[in-house]
Design an enzyme around this catalytic site. Structure first.
Site, mmCIF file in Angstrom:
data_model
loop_
_atom_site.group_PDB
_atom_site.id
_atom_site.type_symbol
_atom_site.label_atom_id
_atom_site.label_comp_id
_atom_site.label_asym_id
_atom_site.label_seq_id
_atom_site.Cartn_x
_atom_site.Cartn_y
_atom_site.Cartn_z
ATOM 1 N N TYR A 151 -39.305 6.726 9.500
ATOM 2 C CA TYR A 151 -39.495 5.325 9.111
ATOM 3 C C TYR A 151 -39.065 4.439 10.268
ATOM 4 O O TYR A 151 -37.944 4.564 10.781
ATOM 5 C CB TYR A 151 -38.655 5.010 7.870
ATOM 6 C CG TYR A 151 -38.728 3.569 7.430
ATOM 7 C CD1 TYR A 151 -39.866 3.087 6.777
ATOM 8 C CD2 TYR A 151 -37.673 2.696 7.650
ATOM 9 C CE1 TYR A 151 -39.934 1.765 6.362
ATOM 10 C CE2 TYR A 151 -37.737 1.372 7.248
ATOM 11 C CZ TYR A 151 -38.867 0.909 6.599
ATOM 12 O OH TYR A 151 -38.937 -0.408 6.186
ATOM 13 N N ASP A 254 -36.075 5.497 18.511
ATOM 14 C CA ASP A 254 -35.686 4.546 17.480
ATOM 15 C C ASP A 254 -34.259 4.858 17.041
ATOM 16 O O ASP A 254 -34.025 5.738 16.222
ATOM 17 C CB ASP A 254 -36.662 4.644 16.297
ATOM 18 C CG ASP A 254 -36.332 3.662 15.185
ATOM 19 O OD1 ASP A 254 -35.281 2.993 15.270
ATOM 20 O OD2 ASP A 254 -37.121 3.569 14.226
ATOM 21 N N LYS A 282 -28.740 -2.232 12.719
ATOM 22 C CA LYS A 282 -27.665 -1.767 11.841
ATOM 23 C C LYS A 282 -26.277 -1.858 12.470
ATOM 24 O O LYS A 282 -25.675 -2.916 12.501
ATOM 25 C CB LYS A 282 -27.990 -0.367 11.334
ATOM 26 C CG LYS A 282 -29.235 -0.339 10.431
ATOM 27 C CD LYS A 282 -29.394 0.946 9.697
ATOM 28 C CE LYS A 282 -30.709 1.018 8.928
ATOM 29 N NZ LYS A 282 -30.824 0.041 7.832
#
Length: 446
Positions: A151, A254, A282
């Site tokens: 994702y 990522d 994050k």
């Protein structure tokens, strides 16, 4: 150590959830927070401190979700509270150049091995969107490769095979069935996407031999974090780096989930892999919304203003208050013992959970290491890719297990596709409480 915390009534959470559904779709702002994941509706959290959170009914929990990994320093870290208070008093944001964004960028570039320069965005999704645009501009190619189960945010071209499906729907490994993750996306959007299995060197070599010269980029998570916690097999990331370099495709790593979690420079430092472009989010913001794209000047300076620039605007890019938090957060993470503690506490939790499952004769594994891990109820010794997860993991049993943990004061998402997070605020006592709660939760579990 006293008895494990036991939660009481959640009446007010239920009342507020009913109220929320009158003004919010599903009563939440992301499906991962709502009734699709939390049986009977979500727990409404009101405050947090250190490793603990309290819900609107006054129940106390030890938080092992930590805002899906954003809260690397735990809740309301005193240094960050002071930083926010002082920055807010001076003006939170100007949509103008500030010294705060320079200081945040300097720290990031010092910590991340591949970062010569950085551009800040507001979310991880924005960062991966920008990374792909840069790769396409730099290579002059349009196609890119993504892996099953990964994702990379909710940008249209990435929303392909990112969620679990029944095994019979997946198609053959050499030609996976393309399953969009959302309505509202024209199928033509996926014409430029090459889909491949992850953690399989032979499959990777075959796909890149066929499509490599067409690809602008290959984008990958260094640890598959959208199916729980699936580390790369030995040598896989290194071979991926070699193959992308050979075919002229950029490697986008990522690290929105893994960045600043496993080492000061993220997984690229931990595994010794040098990507062409990295994305972060994050843990970088320690609870504040942010994303970042980092890499060499030769690629990122395509955003420099010109007739053939890569366009990237954003009123809130480099948000002053967030930049102040990032600088303070990265300073805290640069302390000598920060990562030693994250790994030690996480590994103790993993070892304790494994022992509980062994003693209770529960067919479950705990996968991952240090600051991030996941529990899989399975008869397999390991879950190595998307197809393993879809075929062999009992996600419903996991959800029931987590509901029992919630009742004993352990806060974590019931979604098996996410993961457990260790912050710098977690303690050995928190781990002991988790082990006791897990022991209780295993009783009669089937």
């Amino acid at each position: 150590m006293g008895p494990t915390i036991q939660t009481r009534s959640r009446t007010r959470s239920q009342q507020w959830f009913e109220r929320a559904q009158r003004s919010l779709v599903e009563g939440v702002n992301s499906p991962s927070r709502g009734a699709a994941v939390y049986a009977g509706g979500p727990i409404m959290l009101e405050r947090g401190e250190g490793s603990r959170v309290w819900d609107i009914d006054g129940n106390e929990y030890i938080d092992f979700m930590m805002s899906f990994g954003a809260l690397i320093q735990g809740h309301a870290h005193p240094t960050l509270v002071k930083t926010v208070s002082e920055a807010m008093a001076e003006g939170s944001h100007f949509a103008a150049a500030t010294s705060a964004e320079v200081e945040a960028a300097e720290r990031l570039c010092r910590m991340v091995p591949s970062a010569e320069v950085v551009r800040f965005t507001n979310t991880g999704s924005e960062a991966t969107m920008l990374a792909l645009r840069l790769a396409r501009a730099h290579t002059g190619r349009h196609r890119f490769l993504k892996f099953e189960g990964h994702y990379h945010g909710w940008y249209d071209p990435y929303l392909l095979n990112a969620h679990g499906h029944p095994p019979e729907q997946l198609g053959p490994v050499e030609n996976p069935t393309r399953i969009p993750d959302s309505e509202g996306i024209p199928l033509s959007i996926f014409d430029d996407v090459v889909l491949a299995p992850w953690n399989d060197v032979s499959a990777l070599e075959r796909v890149l031999k066929r499509h490599g010269r067409e690809l602008a980029a290959v984008i990958t998570e260094p640890i598959m974090a959208n199916m729980g916690c699936i580390p790369p097999l030995d040598g896989y990331l290194q071979r991926l780096r070699e193959l992308t370099r050979d075919c002229g495709a950029l490697l986008i790593l990522d690290e929105v989930v893994t960045g600043f979690r496993y080492a000061p420079g993220g997984c690229q430092e931990y595994y010794g892999v040098q990507p062409d472009i990295s994305t972060f989010g994050k843990a970088l913001g320690a609870g504040f919304p942010v994303g970042a794209v980092a890499g060499p000047r030769s690629i990122l300076e395509r955003m420099r203003w010109s007739e053939k620039m890569v366009l990237h605007y954003g009123t809130f890019n480099g948000h002053r208050l967030t930049m102040k938090v990032i600088a303070a957060n990265l300073d805290l993470l640069s302390a000598e013992n920060a990562y030693r503690k994250l790994h030690a506490v996480g590994n103790a939790a993993i070892a304790g959970l494994r022992e509980v499952f062994r003693r209770r004769q529960v067919k479950a594994i705990v996968q991952g290491f240090g600051p991030m891990f996941q529990i899989y109820f399975t008869e397999r010794d390991g879950i190595h890719d998307y197809r393993d997860y879809c075929k062999y993991v009992d996600t419903k049993l996991y959800s029931r297990f987590v509901q029992r943990l919630l009742d004993r004061g352990i806060y974590v998402t019931p979604s098996n596709g996410l993961h457990w997070i260790i912050s710098t605020a977690h303690t050995d006592a928190d781990v002991q409480a988790l082990i006791e709660a897990a022991d209780h939760a295993c009783s009669g579990l089937s």
